[in-house]
Scaffold this active site. Structure first.
Site, PDB file in Angstrom:
ATOM      1  N   CYS A   1       9.852  55.955  -5.533  1.00  0.00           N
ATOM      2  CA  CYS A   1       9.068  55.155  -6.475  1.00  0.00           C
ATOM      3  C   CYS A   1       7.973  56.001  -7.140  1.00  0.00           C
ATOM      4  O   CYS A   1       8.276  56.843  -7.962  1.00  0.00           O
ATOM      5  CB  CYS A   1       8.517  53.922  -5.772  1.00  0.00           C
ATOM      6  SG  CYS A   1       8.117  52.571  -6.910  1.00  0.00           S
TER       7      CYS A   1
ATOM      8  N   HIS B   1      13.717  51.413  -3.876  1.00  0.00           N
ATOM      9  CA  HIS B   1      13.305  51.438  -2.466  1.00  0.00           C
ATOM     10  C   HIS B   1      14.514  51.404  -1.536  1.00  0.00           C
ATOM     11  O   HIS B   1      15.031  50.322  -1.229  1.00  0.00           O
ATOM     12  CB  HIS B   1      12.389  50.248  -2.160  1.00  0.00           C
ATOM     13  CG  HIS B   1      10.984  50.454  -2.610  1.00  0.00           C
ATOM     14  ND1 HIS B   1      10.029  51.055  -1.823  1.00  0.00           N
ATOM     15  CD2 HIS B   1      10.377  50.167  -3.789  1.00  0.00           C
ATOM     16  CE1 HIS B   1       8.885  51.117  -2.483  1.00  0.00           C
ATOM     17  NE2 HIS B   1       9.087  50.593  -3.687  1.00  0.00           N
TER      18      HIS B   1
ATOM     19  N   ASP C   1      14.383  51.800   1.535  1.00  0.00           N
ATOM     20  CA  ASP C   1      13.941  51.149   2.771  1.00  0.00           C
ATOM     21  C   ASP C   1      14.222  49.651   2.747  1.00  0.00           C
ATOM     22  O   ASP C   1      14.262  49.012   3.797  1.00  0.00           O
ATOM     23  CB  ASP C   1      12.445  51.392   2.995  1.00  0.00           C
ATOM     24  CG  ASP C   1      11.624  51.130   1.755  1.00  0.00           C
ATOM     25  OD1 ASP C   1      10.820  50.188   1.760  1.00  0.00           O
ATOM     26  OD2 ASP C   1      11.767  51.858   0.756  1.00  0.00           O
TER      27      ASP C   1
END
Length: 359
Positions: free
Chosen positions: A243, A328, A330
């Site tokens: 990001c 992202h 994650d």
């Protein structure tokens, strides 16, 4: 009342904290994950609008926070659940926002608000319980300058360690989500989290196997001092940017960034990997992007693009062991299609130590 700097205003009912606040109003299209979004430091300084009409039905629990002290300026919803139903729930959204001193607004037409943002772009807004003198409030709003030190507001001020016996990873905290640390911990990485303004020499003296540049809020061009650090460490150790970290890697290698009209904020953004043609649905939260025409192909190559608007979503350095993504992996909240990027990072660290790098 929510008043936008273009003169649009929305009347509703307050919940959470009752304090007045000014920030940039944005929208998130996710149907779930409100707790993770509210506690994501990438929303620092922003008034977060949820397009999904009912927010808070699962309550708030202790496990899904992305930060300890959330800095989202406000939460705007069509309706929030006063009686959540979930076995993990410890409080409702109203109680949580009061505890964290975040004001909320409910009972507004979030569809109309979203359309205004889509047409005119993310803009400054004020959330206030003063509803009589709109012109005075509007003038004050327009004369208010938003902060340019947003990363400094959310980054850790002191290093800390999440110990393990695996690879040594230094994480530079620009406003990191806890889910990034979780993914590194799953892979037995020994993680040292450092402040955003840490010097390259300090990082390299820790003898890391790799460096992670995290997500964070604000304009990447507000962090010129970080670029020299990236230029130095990328020559000596593998680097993975997520990001804001992705945008900073681009800037450090001669590319430019620009402010998007209303950004990507949600969990359903399709991204194409150019090399394989594979499509992944991704979690995203960014208002700036890398300018494709500014990328020097001698140093960087584009690895991923967003299907809907062609935004640059991934980069890889042609010389140094560096790669980054705008989204992202994650995935908290969101789809887990891109989790393997953390495996690619560990493989890159192995290759670098073994001297078998292939840019």
């Amino acid at each position: 009342m929510l008043i936008l700097e273009d003169g649009n205003y929305f009347k509703g009912y307050g919940f959470g904290s009752d304090k007045e606040t000014i920030g940039e109003v944005v929208f998130n299209t996710g149907m779930t994950g409100y707790q993770e979004s509210i506690t994501d430091h990438s929303y620092n300084g922003q008034l977060l609008t949820f397009t999904y009409p009912l927010i808070g039905n699962a309550g708030i629990n202790r496990d899904d926070h992305e930060s300890v002290f959330p800095t989202t300026k406000a939460v705007i919803v069509k309706s929030f659940a006063r009686r959540p139903s979930n076995w993990r729930s410890q409080m409702n959204l109203d109680e949580f926002l009061k505890e964290k001193e975040i004001p909320g607004l409910t009972g507004v037409d979030t569809r109309r608000l979203t359309k205004v943002i889509r047409e005119h772009g993310a803009m400054k807004a004020i959330l206030t319980d003063e509803t009589e003198d709109i012109e005075t409030l509007l003038e004050r709003l327009r004369n208010t300058e938003l902060d340019h030190d947003q990363v400094a507001q959310v980054s850790t001020t002191r290093p800390y360690v999440s110990p393990d016996k695996g690879k040594k990873v230094v994480v530079i905290d620009f406003g990191l989500k806890h889910s990034i640390l979780n993914e590194l911990n799953k892979r037995a990485c020994h993680v040292t989290v450092m402040p955003y303004d840490t010097k390259a020499e300090t990082i390299l003296n820790l003898d890391p196997d790799g460096v992670m540049l995290t997500n964070g809020p604000g304009d990447p061009t507000d962090l010129p001092e970080v670029l020299n650090m990236i230029k130095e460490i990328q020559q000596k150790v593998p680097v993975f940017g997520i990001c804001l970290g992705h945008q900073l890697i681009a800037l450090a290698n001669g590319a430019k960034t620009y402010k998007m009209n209303f950004g990507h904020r949600g969990f359903n953004h399709p991204v194409k990997e150019i090399a394989t043609g594979k499509i992944a649905f991704t979690s995203q939260n960014h208002g700036y992007a890398v300018e494709a025409a500014s990328i020097d192909p001698a140093f960087l190559r584009v690895t991923h693009t967003e299907i809907n608007d062609g935004t640059v979503e991934g980069l890889r350095h042609r010389v140094h062991p560096v790669f980054s993504v705008q989204y992202h992996p994650d995935a908290a909240p969101g789809p887990h299609d891109a989790e393997d990027l953390f495996d690619q990072f560990t493989e890159l660290m192995d290759s670098w130590k073994g001297g078998n790098l292939d840019a």
